[in-house]
Scaffold this motif. Structure first.
Motif, PDB file in Angstrom:
ATOM      1  N   UNK A 304       0.781  -1.113   0.110  1.00  0.00           N
ATOM      2  CA  UNK A 304      -0.032   0.030   0.005  1.00  0.00           C
ATOM      3  C   UNK A 304       0.926   1.240  -0.085  1.00  0.00           C
ATOM      4  N   UNK A 305       0.372   2.312  -0.613  1.00  0.00           N
ATOM      5  CA  UNK A 305       0.993   3.748  -0.628  1.00  0.00           C
ATOM      6  C   UNK A 305       0.395   4.593   0.233  1.00  0.00           C
ATOM      7  N   UNK A 401       6.294 -10.649  -1.617  1.00  0.00           N
ATOM      8  CA  UNK A 401       5.416 -10.463  -2.767  1.00  0.00           C
ATOM      9  C   UNK A 401       4.553  -9.210  -2.992  1.00  0.00           C
ATOM     10  N   UNK A 402       4.292  -8.742  -4.254  1.00  0.00           N
ATOM     11  CA  UNK A 402       3.289  -7.674  -4.333  1.00  0.00           C
ATOM     12  C   UNK A 402       3.965  -6.446  -4.185  1.00  0.00           C
ATOM     13  N   UNK A 403       5.038  -6.082  -4.099  1.00  0.00           N
ATOM     14  CA  UNK A 403       5.736  -4.826  -3.733  1.00  0.00           C
ATOM     15  C   UNK A 403       5.009  -3.783  -4.753  1.00  0.00           C
ATOM     16  N   UNK A 404       4.649  -2.851  -4.260  1.00  0.00           N
ATOM     17  CA  UNK A 404       4.022  -1.724  -4.927  1.00  0.00           C
ATOM     18  C   UNK A 404       5.103  -0.395  -5.207  1.00  0.00           C
ATOM     19  N   UNK A 405       4.919  -0.069  -6.492  1.00  0.00           N
ATOM     20  CA  UNK A 405       5.416   1.188  -6.842  1.00  0.00           C
ATOM     21  C   UNK A 405       4.954   2.639  -6.339  1.00  0.00           C
ATOM     22  N   UNK A 406       5.481   3.393  -6.205  1.00  0.00           N
ATOM     23  CA  UNK A 406       5.118   4.904  -5.675  1.00  0.00           C
ATOM     24  C   UNK A 406       4.061   5.501  -6.662  1.00  0.00           C
ATOM     25  N   UNK A 407       3.233   6.246  -6.347  1.00  0.00           N
ATOM     26  CA  UNK A 407       2.461   7.328  -7.160  1.00  0.00           C
ATOM     27  C   UNK A 407       2.925   8.581  -7.206  1.00  0.00           C
ATOM     28  N   UNK A 429       2.737   9.595  -3.284  1.00  0.00           N
ATOM     29  CA  UNK A 429       2.468   8.629  -2.259  1.00  0.00           C
ATOM     30  C   UNK A 429       3.636   7.654  -2.480  1.00  0.00           C
ATOM     31  N   UNK A 430       4.025   7.187  -1.212  1.00  0.00           N
ATOM     32  CA  UNK A 430       5.042   6.030  -1.262  1.00  0.00           C
ATOM     33  C   UNK A 430       4.688   4.966  -0.237  1.00  0.00           C
ATOM     34  N   UNK A 431       5.328   3.914  -0.598  1.00  0.00           N
ATOM     35  CA  UNK A 431       5.230   2.695   0.297  1.00  0.00           C
ATOM     36  C   UNK A 431       5.951   2.701   1.610  1.00  0.00           C
ATOM     37  N   UNK A 432       5.757   2.500   2.893  1.00  0.00           N
ATOM     38  CA  UNK A 432       6.302   2.681   3.886  1.00  0.00           C
ATOM     39  C   UNK A 432       7.937   1.954   3.678  1.00  0.00           C
TER      40      UNK A 432
END
Length: 722
Positions: A304-305, A401-407, A429-432
């Motif tokens: 999540x971001x 798994x499933x690491x998300x990119x920033x927005x 928006x970034x991930x922790x």
């Protein structure tokens, strides 16, 4: 002898020709079966005669960095059915359903399936397996199996993940390292006749399963415990939607803990821990259930971001210092707002502007207009180069798994307003995991390390098969800038808005953040994400921590009062656990410093004697077991041991047992007019126990005064107010 007639000859010729034709066709058919289709029918015969029972491989263990088992495979049994061998499916289904407490119709459906082998009931205990075997049901077999088990329940659930009913990784480490953990299944192959009996001329083959490799995490079970406890407390105190914490080793990029609440129990991944959510999911259709389950299994720290808010100002400050567009002593003037391309951007304290301030003070004050100016001085291209350098524009590559990119805006679409808002942590928006990795680089002499959560793979004998080495991605800022940034971060905690993360004796640095949430493409009124990013010790950084409170609904929504205390709790316990010695300043020493006391020897003494010695040495003590209240009990052991150096007023645990030297009989004293405290003191010195009724002064007792009783006798005393 009469000659056969012409008609008879014709009949004989016809019969002969017909028989010859049939024989010829049979020969052709036999040749077709034996030669053309021979291999096909041979395969079908072998398949019909061969019973192939799968032998599952034992899944590898998941350990913490110190060898603590976090996920294991427990031995169990699975019931298999071979539909083509079952003569009486109705009777068989009825018997199995009765033993295994299954739905008879569902079992019958499986037993009448056209598949060669079907799974009837996975993961049954030994008693049920024994009962099934005792029935000797034709076409039914029981094979050993392994079920995934998580000894600590929902502990580190988002890290470990869970498996499917078929023992395949579904999320977390279980999914990411599936090919290593799963191993290679074995097979038990034998030939049987139509009745299921093994053929005497057949050869039985047993292919042993190859067990999976073990995975050793970088997670420290103790630090994970500290984090989960702090997150649990904060979730209740702040009445938040979610609370999360990451602790990272700054120098190596190793994740020491990763906790988020609410979570789920990997042992029962489809049963929410929250009763209200459980009831909601029970009422959903299958598609909605799947959506709810996947949402429950999402790791918010990776998948999540969120808008980081003021914590992102550390990256802006580091970039500005590195580019030389500002120094720690650079001065700025805050009028409460700044106009950018006709848009008014306010400081959070617009009603009482900060006025003149240095860059260090601006970071302490978290003053938005100053960071707008820093972004403008650098320009879009330069600022984006540093955002890329800190790894914000791409995934970190962590092994989950499933690491998300920033927005974030494409650089071509960044105008003056977008540049201004990004500079203080909005419109991005970034991930922790991205944020803590970037801030760790700021503290780590500018070196960006790739975060990792797996340390090594080992075999069943504990031998290391593969070790995952630490990886430096790039140098983002210089060591000089890193040192200045650590001092600025420390000043935020000691003199600025991060004071709730202050720990006496430890130099903690950090930055708070409070950002409005974006819902439906616009900022939602009253919904915030509060956070704190910190490092410790600031002069020799070892740990980075990120605490996030999503939608706090308690007394405050500010990161300084909701997230910073979480970081303080985790850091304080972790630093002591890692044996990082506190270094008190003169002022802290006066207020918090405690003299060191050498623990005296008090074993083989009575509790009364030992307690007095410890109190004289300015130490405190607790007695184990707690139910012993007799001051004549003997001290048989203690912790810490004699000779250990401990701070003044430390608690010494005394382990006791009844004193065998106390006389076996004793005269009951007169307790009339005594308080409960006085009566307990008198009786305990005599080896007697007190049972209290009422309060105040003693008026009656049983046994009466003067009675001779055994030691340990309970004296019942009634008390009444004067």
């Amino acid at each position: 002898m009469s000659q056969p007639s012409i008609s008879s000859k014709r009949r004989l010729l016809f019969i002969f020709s017909a028989v010859s034709l049939v024989l010829f066709l049979l020969i052709i058919r036999l040749g077709w079966i034996q030669i053309v289709k021979g291999e096909r029918y041979k395969e079908l015969a072998d398949k019909q005669q061969t019973r192939d029972i799968p032998i599952p491989a034992k899944r590898g263990v998941i350990y913490d960095r110190n060898g603590k088992e976090l996920a294991i495979s427990a031995s169990t049994n699975t019931v298999w059915g071979h539909p083509n061998e079952i003569a009486e499916p109705e009777k068989t289904a009825s018997i199995l359903a009765g033993i295994l407490n299954l739905d008879e119709a569902e079992v019958l459906t499986k037993l009448t399936n056209r598949q060669y082998i079907v799974k009837i009931a996975p993961y049954i205990d030994d008693d049920l397996a024994k009962a099934v075997r005792a029935e000797r049901l034709k076409g039914i077999s029981v094979a050993e199996d392994n079920k995934r088990f998580y000894p600590y329940g929902n502990f580190a659930a988002y890290v470990l993940g869970h498996t499917t009913n078929d023992n395949k990784g579904m999320s977390g480490i279980e999914l990411e390292y599936e090919k290593y953990l799963s191993g290679i299944p074995g097979r038990w192959i034998k030939s049987t006749d139509g009745a299921g009996r093994q053929l005497s001329f057949s050869t039985e083959k047993y292919h042993q399963a190859e067990n999976g490799l073990n995975v050793v995490l970088t997670i420290d079970e103790v630090i994970q415990h500290f984090s989960e406890k702090a997150v649990d407390n904060a979730l209740a105190i702040n009445k938040a939607k979610r609370v999360s914490v990451i602790v990272m080793d700054i120098r190596t990029g190793e994740i020491l803990s990763m906790a988020a609440k609410p979570d789920y129990d990997p042992n029962e991944p489809r049963t929410p821990l929250n009763e209200e959510l459980k009831l909601q999911i029970d009422q959903m259709d299958q598609d909605k259930k799947l959506e709810a389950w996947y949402a429950m299994w999402r790791n918010p720290l990776i998948n999540d971001t969120y808008e980081p808010g003021s914590t992102f100002k550390l990256l802006t400050t580091a970039a500005a210092l590195e580019e030389g567009v500002a120094t720690p002593q650079s001065t700025f003037v805050d009028n409460g707002h700044v106009i950018v391309a006709g848009t008014r951007i306010r400081c959070w304290r617009w009603y009482n502007p900060h006025g003149h301030q240095t860059l260090v003070e601006a970071v302490q004050n978290s003053c938005n207009p100053v960071f707008v100016e820093l972004g403008q001085r650098m320009g879009v291209q330069t600022f984006y180069n540093y955002i890329d350098g800190f790894g914000i524009s791409d995934t970190t590559g962590i092994d989950l798994p499933g690491e998300r990119k920033s927005l974030m805006y494409n650089i071509k679409n960044v105008g003056p307003v977008e540049l201004a808002t990004i500079s203080f942590g909005q419109s991005i928006s970034v991930t922790p995991i991205q944020l803590i990795t970037a801030v760790s680089a700021i503290a780590n002499d500018g070196k960006l390390m790739q975060p990792r959560i797996v340390k090594e793979l080992t075999d069943q004998d504990g031998n290391v098969v593969h070790r995952f080495e630490e990886t430096m991605v790039r140098q983002v800022i210089s060591e000089k800038t890193s040192k200045v940034m650590r001092e600025i971060m420390e000043s935020v905690v000691s003199d600025g808005g991060g004071s709730h993360a202050y720990i006496p004796g430890y130099r903690v640095g950090g930055k708070t953040g409070t950002a409005q949430k974006v819902v439906g493409g616009k900022y939602a009124q009253g919904l915030y994400v509060s956070s704190f990013i910190g490092i410790a010790p600031a002069d020799d950084p070892k740990l980075a921590i990120l605490a996030i409170v999503d939608e706090p609904g308690g007394f405050s929504t500010y990161g300084s009062t909701t997230a910073a205390p979480i970081a303080k709790e985790v850091l304080e316990e972790t630093l002591r656990y890692l044996d990082v010695k506190p270094k008190y300043t003169d002022k802290e020493e006066e207020e918090f410093g405690r003299a060191k006391i050498t623990v005296p020897e008090v074993r083989n003494m009575t509790v009364k004697e030992a307690g007095q010695i410890l109190l004289d040495q300015k130490l405190q003590f607790n007695i184990e077991p707690e139910y012993y209240a007799d001051q004549n009990d003997m001290v048989v052991d203690m912790f810490p041991k004699p000779g250990a150096s401990v701070p003044e007023k430390s608690i010494i645990l005394l382990y006791t047992k009844p004193n065998a030297d106390i006389p076996s009989t004793v005269e009951v004293p007169d307790l009339t007019g005594k308080t409960i405290k006085e009566a307990n003191y008198i009786l305990s010195n005599l080896g007697l126990k007190l049972k209290v009724s009422g309060s105040g002064m003693a008026i009656t007792q049983y046994p009466e005064a003067g009675t001779i009783v055994e030691s340990e006798t309970i004296i019942s005393v009634e008390f009444k107010p004067e």
